[in-house]
Design a protein around this motif. Structure first.
Motif, PDB file in Angstrom:
ATOM      1  N   GLY A  45       0.798  -1.219   0.000  1.00 61.35           N
ATOM      2  CA  GLY A  45       0.000   0.000   0.000  1.00 61.35           C
ATOM      3  C   GLY A  45       0.825   1.259   0.000  1.00 61.35           C
ATOM      4  O   GLY A  45       0.289   2.366   0.134  1.00 61.35           O
ATOM      5  N   GLY A  46       2.142   1.113  -0.128  1.00 61.63           N
ATOM      6  CA  GLY A  46       3.017   2.278  -0.135  1.00 61.63           C
ATOM      7  C   GLY A  46       2.886   3.080  -1.412  1.00 61.63           C
ATOM      8  O   GLY A  46       2.409   2.588  -2.436  1.00 61.63           O
ATOM      9  N   GLY A  47       3.320   4.319  -1.337  1.00 60.53           N
ATOM     10  CA  GLY A  47       3.231   5.194  -2.491  1.00 60.53           C
ATOM     11  C   GLY A  47       4.420   5.030  -3.420  1.00 60.53           C
ATOM     12  O   GLY A  47       5.289   4.182  -3.225  1.00 60.53           O
ATOM     13  N   LYS A  48       4.429   5.860  -4.434  1.00 60.36           N
ATOM     14  CA  LYS A  48       5.536   5.860  -5.382  1.00 60.36           C
ATOM     15  C   LYS A  48       6.554   6.904  -4.962  1.00 60.36           C
ATOM     16  O   LYS A  48       6.197   7.979  -4.503  1.00 60.36           O
ATOM     17  CB  LYS A  48       5.022   6.148  -6.793  1.00 60.36           C
ATOM     18  CG  LYS A  48       4.112   5.067  -7.352  1.00 60.36           C
ATOM     19  CD  LYS A  48       3.683   5.391  -8.773  1.00 60.36           C
ATOM     20  CE  LYS A  48       2.794   4.275  -9.333  1.00 60.36           C
ATOM     21  NZ  LYS A  48       2.355   4.572 -10.721  1.00 60.36           N
ATOM     22  N   MET A  49       7.810   6.570  -5.134  1.00 57.60           N
ATOM     23  CA  MET A  49       8.877   7.491  -4.755  1.00 57.60           C
ATOM     24  C   MET A  49       9.902   7.524  -5.873  1.00 57.60           C
ATOM     25  O   MET A  49      10.212   6.486  -6.477  1.00 57.60           O
ATOM     26  CB  MET A  49       9.522   7.046  -3.437  1.00 57.60           C
ATOM     27  CG  MET A  49      10.657   7.936  -2.959  1.00 57.60           C
ATOM     28  SD  MET A  49      11.283   7.435  -1.320  1.00 57.60           S
ATOM     29  CE  MET A  49       9.935   7.983  -0.263  1.00 57.60           C
ATOM     30  N   ASP A  50      10.411   8.711  -6.134  1.00 54.44           N
ATOM     31  CA  ASP A  50      11.441   8.840  -7.147  1.00 54.44           C
ATOM     32  C   ASP A  50      12.627   7.936  -6.790  1.00 54.44           C
ATOM     33  O   ASP A  50      13.067   7.923  -5.640  1.00 54.44           O
ATOM     34  CB  ASP A  50      11.905  10.300  -7.224  1.00 54.44           C
ATOM     35  CG  ASP A  50      12.893  10.526  -8.346  1.00 54.44           C
ATOM     36  OD1 ASP A  50      14.094  10.267  -8.124  1.00 54.44           O
ATOM     37  OD2 ASP A  50      12.479  10.959  -9.429  1.00 54.44           O
TER      38      ASP A  50
END
Length: 228
Positions: A178-183
């Motif tokens: 459920g984590g977000g996207k990160m550069d």
């Protein structure tokens, strides 16, 4: 040989931190919503990863002592707990600074923050309890029980943002469900800082093991002298 490895690990951690700090401050741009303060993320998150790892080692060592009754596991457990508490304090401090800028408050009784504080207090109590028991075997037995059950608080702290969505943001790291996207550049900077923190933690644990072992040897000699 052991000392050389410790010096090498400490030197590697220092080089990684310096190189990564240059990248964090000058190579990665400000975050769109938070500005420059978001850079505390690169120290806040790795400090929590590191303290969780230290407490895991302490919990495992506590279980092994309960099974084997080998005091070397007790030495490892207390050394790992001390280092874990140090990195927990770093995580709490950086979180409070970050919260003051973003939320306008130093502290709030959010479930994630509250359980993090409970975890810190539990392990601080673990260290205090050890100071209250003179007999090494009894101290190790009681510490093993507390060290084993205290890890439950670590697990609750880790899962708190999944179970209770309140003030603290939800999962943002790509490795979490459920984590977000990160550069990728940001994520790599976090991982490099975590690598450096883990190297430092390993050195600190190794030094504390050596100190604790020598202290117990001195205590044993003192008891023998009193028995004569």
């Amino acid at each position: 040989m052991r000392d050389k490895l410790l010096y090498a690990a400490g030197a590697a951690a220092t080089v990684i931190l310096i190189a990564n700090l240059h990248k964090i401050l000058l190579g990665i741009p400000d975050e769109m919503d938070q500005g420059a303060i978001y850079r505390i993320l690169y120290f806040h998150v790795p400090s929590w990863f590191t303290c969780f790892a230290a407490f895991f080692v302490a919990g495992l060592a506590s279980v092994m002592y309960s099974v084997k009754r080998d005091l070397r596991y007790d030495v490892l457990a207390v050394s790992a707990v001390e280092v874990g508490v140090a990195f927990t304090l770093v995580g709490l401090a950086t979180g409070s600074i970050w919260a003051r800028i973003i939320w306008g408050i130093w502290w709030t009784w959010d479930p994630r923050l509250t359980w993090a504080l409970i975890t810190c207090v539990l392990y601080a109590g673990y260290l205090m309890m050890r100071q209250m028991i003179d007999d090494a075997s009894a101290r190790a037995r009681f510490a093993a029980v507390l060290g084993t059950f205290s890890f439950a608080s670590v697990a609750i702290t880790y899962k708190a943002i999944d179970w209770w969505r309140t003030q603290h943001p939800g999962p943002v790291l790509p490795i979490r469900a459920g984590g977000g996207k990160m550069d990728p550049e940001m994520w790599h900077a976090i991982l490099w800082n975590w690598t450096a923190f883990m190297l430092l933690a390993s050195v600190m644990v190794a030094v504390r093991i050596s100190q604790e072992t020598r202290l117990r040897e001195v205590e044993a000699l003192r008891r023998r002298a009193h028995a004569i």
